[in-house]
Design an enzyme around this catalytic site. Structure first.
Site, PDB file in Angstrom:
ATOM      1  N   GLY A  46      -7.384  -0.445 -10.356  1.00 49.02           N
ATOM      2  CA  GLY A  46      -7.131   0.023  -8.999  1.00 49.02           C
ATOM      3  C   GLY A  46      -7.441   1.479  -8.710  1.00 49.02           C
ATOM      4  O   GLY A  46      -7.699   1.842  -7.568  1.00 49.02           O
TER       5      GLY A  46
ATOM      6  N   ASP B 261       4.886   1.494  -7.748  1.00 53.16           N
ATOM      7  CA  ASP B 261       5.746   0.513  -7.078  1.00 53.16           C
ATOM      8  C   ASP B 261       7.092   0.478  -7.806  1.00 53.16           C
ATOM      9  O   ASP B 261       7.989   1.265  -7.487  1.00 53.16           O
ATOM     10  CB  ASP B 261       5.017  -0.835  -7.086  1.00 53.16           C
ATOM     11  CG  ASP B 261       5.752  -1.932  -6.346  1.00 53.16           C
ATOM     12  OD1 ASP B 261       6.685  -1.618  -5.593  1.00 53.16           O
ATOM     13  OD2 ASP B 261       5.389  -3.111  -6.500  1.00 53.16           O
TER      14      ASP B 261
ATOM     15  N   LYS C 188       5.148   3.883  -3.238  1.00 52.22           N
ATOM     16  CA  LYS C 188       5.868   2.800  -2.545  1.00 52.22           C
ATOM     17  C   LYS C 188       7.288   2.762  -3.089  1.00 52.22           C
ATOM     18  O   LYS C 188       7.494   2.587  -4.282  1.00 52.22           O
ATOM     19  CB  LYS C 188       5.142   1.467  -2.784  1.00 52.22           C
ATOM     20  CG  LYS C 188       5.639   0.339  -1.908  1.00 52.22           C
ATOM     21  CD  LYS C 188       4.617  -0.783  -1.771  1.00 52.22           C
ATOM     22  CE  LYS C 188       4.610  -1.711  -2.945  1.00 52.22           C
ATOM     23  NZ  LYS C 188       3.765  -2.901  -2.701  1.00 52.22           N
TER      24      LYS C 188
ATOM     25  N   PHE D  40       2.656  -5.106   1.085  1.00 50.84           N
ATOM     26  CA  PHE D  40       1.599  -5.270   0.085  1.00 50.84           C
ATOM     27  C   PHE D  40       0.299  -4.734   0.656  1.00 50.84           C
ATOM     28  O   PHE D  40      -0.210  -5.227   1.655  1.00 50.84           O
ATOM     29  CB  PHE D  40       1.453  -6.732  -0.340  1.00 50.84           C
ATOM     30  CG  PHE D  40       0.655  -6.846  -1.599  1.00 50.84           C
ATOM     31  CD1 PHE D  40       1.243  -6.568  -2.831  1.00 50.84           C
ATOM     32  CD2 PHE D  40      -0.688  -7.178  -1.559  1.00 50.84           C
ATOM     33  CE1 PHE D  40       0.506  -6.626  -4.007  1.00 50.84           C
ATOM     34  CE2 PHE D  40      -1.439  -7.237  -2.735  1.00 50.84           C
ATOM     35  CZ  PHE D  40      -0.847  -6.961  -3.952  1.00 50.84           C
TER      36      PHE D  40
ATOM     37  N   ASP E  16      -5.892  -4.203  -4.700  1.00 53.66           N
ATOM     38  CA  ASP E  16      -6.417  -5.568  -4.599  1.00 53.66           C
ATOM     39  C   ASP E  16      -5.364  -6.582  -4.199  1.00 53.66           C
ATOM     40  O   ASP E  16      -4.170  -6.391  -4.382  1.00 53.66           O
ATOM     41  CB  ASP E  16      -6.994  -6.009  -5.939  1.00 53.66           C
ATOM     42  CG  ASP E  16      -5.896  -6.279  -6.965  1.00 53.66           C
ATOM     43  OD1 ASP E  16      -5.080  -5.368  -7.194  1.00 53.66           O
ATOM     44  OD2 ASP E  16      -5.832  -7.402  -7.501  1.00 53.66           O
TER      45      ASP E  16
ATOM     46  N   ARG F 109     -10.697  -4.722  -2.939  1.00 53.47           N
ATOM     47  CA  ARG F 109     -10.646  -3.361  -3.475  1.00 53.47           C
ATOM     48  C   ARG F 109     -11.653  -2.457  -2.766  1.00 53.47           C
ATOM     49  O   ARG F 109     -11.479  -1.245  -2.713  1.00 53.47           O
ATOM     50  CB  ARG F 109     -10.979  -3.350  -4.975  1.00 53.47           C
ATOM     51  CG  ARG F 109      -9.952  -4.033  -5.851  1.00 53.47           C
ATOM     52  CD  ARG F 109     -10.236  -3.667  -7.306  1.00 53.47           C
ATOM     53  NE  ARG F 109      -9.552  -4.537  -8.253  1.00 53.47           N
ATOM     54  CZ  ARG F 109      -8.312  -4.356  -8.700  1.00 53.47           C
ATOM     55  NH1 ARG F 109      -7.592  -3.353  -8.248  1.00 53.47           N
ATOM     56  NH2 ARG F 109      -7.775  -5.185  -9.579  1.00 53.47           N
TER      57      ARG F 109
HETATM   58  P1  IMP Z   1       4.450  -0.822 -10.874  1.00 56.71           P
HETATM   59  O1  IMP Z   1       4.361  -0.952 -12.374  1.00 56.71           O
HETATM   60  O2  IMP Z   1       5.383  -1.832 -10.271  1.00 56.71           O
HETATM   61  O3  IMP Z   1       4.741   0.588 -10.412  1.00 56.71           O
HETATM   62  O4  IMP Z   1       3.093  -1.277 -10.275  1.00 56.71           O
HETATM   63  C1  IMP Z   1       1.977  -0.575 -10.444  1.00 56.71           C
HETATM   64  C2  IMP Z   1       0.772  -1.444 -10.223  1.00 56.71           C
HETATM   65  O5  IMP Z   1       1.045  -2.599  -9.417  1.00 56.71           O
HETATM   66  C3  IMP Z   1      -0.241  -0.671  -9.459  1.00 56.71           C
HETATM   67  O6  IMP Z   1      -1.038   0.144 -10.291  1.00 56.71           O
HETATM   68  C4  IMP Z   1      -1.023  -1.764  -8.760  1.00 56.71           C
HETATM   69  O7  IMP Z   1      -2.013  -2.242  -9.646  1.00 56.71           O
HETATM   70  C5  IMP Z   1      -0.011  -2.849  -8.513  1.00 56.71           C
HETATM   71  N1  IMP Z   1       0.535  -2.820  -7.133  1.00 56.71           N
HETATM   72  C6  IMP Z   1       1.759  -2.433  -6.722  1.00 56.71           C
HETATM   73  N2  IMP Z   1       1.897  -2.529  -5.386  1.00 56.71           N
HETATM   74  C7  IMP Z   1       0.704  -2.960  -4.918  1.00 56.71           C
HETATM   75  C8  IMP Z   1       0.196  -3.233  -3.590  1.00 56.71           C
HETATM   76  O8  IMP Z   1       0.879  -3.066  -2.558  1.00 56.71           O
HETATM   77  N3  IMP Z   1      -1.088  -3.668  -3.522  1.00 56.71           N
HETATM   78  C9  IMP Z   1      -1.881  -3.848  -4.626  1.00 56.71           C
HETATM   79  N4  IMP Z   1      -1.453  -3.585  -5.875  1.00 56.71           N
HETATM   80  C10 IMP Z   1      -0.167  -3.155  -6.026  1.00 56.71           C
HETATM   81 MG    MG Z   2      -2.864  -0.138 -10.931  1.00 57.44          MG
END
Ligand code: IMP
Ligand code: MG
Length: 177
Positions: A44, A103, A131, A152, A159, A165
């Site tokens: 991403g 996230d 987020k 999302f 993606d 993307r």
């Molecule tokens: P985390 O480990 O929950 O912080 O998530 C990180 C990864 O989740 C990011 O690097 C993204 O690849 C994916 N991700 C989280 N939220 C979104 C979104 O809203 N759209 C697309 N990918 C997301």
């Molecule tokens: Mg990512």
């Protein structure tokens, strides 16, 4: 040519460009005299990193890691794993982890632990999107592009099941999280 998605645009291309330029200026100021490693999180971050590094004036090296946690779905599996490590030796280096979105915080947390265990002298993080609603680890990026509560997002590297993307802006997917 019509839009690929029809989803509502949250952040348009010019707004992203302006903010990326501001982030590059802040990073340049903080890393003056250093040669950091920009460590992109695949897949991403590839567009964000490409734009960010070209706005930066700081001499830097660039590498990528891969962390997998989603398994094709839209919610984190909660158990991210490092599936591709850095090629560069991070021992003693200033490392700036570049991610497109934080996230739950699980991905960045895992990476910070790994990078510190590799002996990095300094580790900081930049996320284009912060987020907030589902944060599980109390972790904030050192540099944040935009803060959103929830939703999302797709485009500019983000993606939905590996598609969208390449949108040159960030849109809100209607897909249920
Ligand atoms: P985390 O480990 O929950 O912080 O998530 C990180 C990864 O989740 C990011 O690097 C993204 O690849 C994916 N991700 C989280 N939220 C979104 C979104 O809203 N759209 C697309 N990918 C997301
Ligand atoms: Mg990512």
């Amino acid at each position: 040519m019509g839009d690929q998605t029809g989803f509502p645009v949250l952040i348009d291309g010019p707004a992203i460009k302006k903010r990326v330029t501001e982030l590059a200026e802040a990073i340049d100021a903080d890393y003056e005299g250093q040669t950091p490693v920009l460590l992109g999180v695949l897949t991403g971050s590839f567009i964000f990193l490409a734009d960010l590094c070209r706005e930066m004036k700081t001499r830097c090296e660039i590498d990528f890691v891969r962390v997998d946690s989603y398994g094709g779905g839209t919610t984190s599996s909660g158990d991210p794993a490092l599936t591709l490590g850095a090629k560069l030796d991070l021992n003693g280096r200033a490392v700036l982890v570049v991610d497109e979105i934080i996230d739950t915080g699980l991905t960045l947390n895992l990476l910070l632990e790994k990078i510190k265990s590799m002996g990095a002298a300094d580790v900081k993080t930049v996320a284009l999107i912060n987020k907030r609603a589902k944060r599980e680890i109390p972790l904030e990026p050192d540099y944040t592009g935009f803060t959103v509560e929830n939703g999302f997002l797709v485009g500019y590297g983000l993606d939905s099941a590996e598609t969208m993307r390449n949108l040159p802006y960030i849109a809100i997917s209607e897909k249920k999280e």
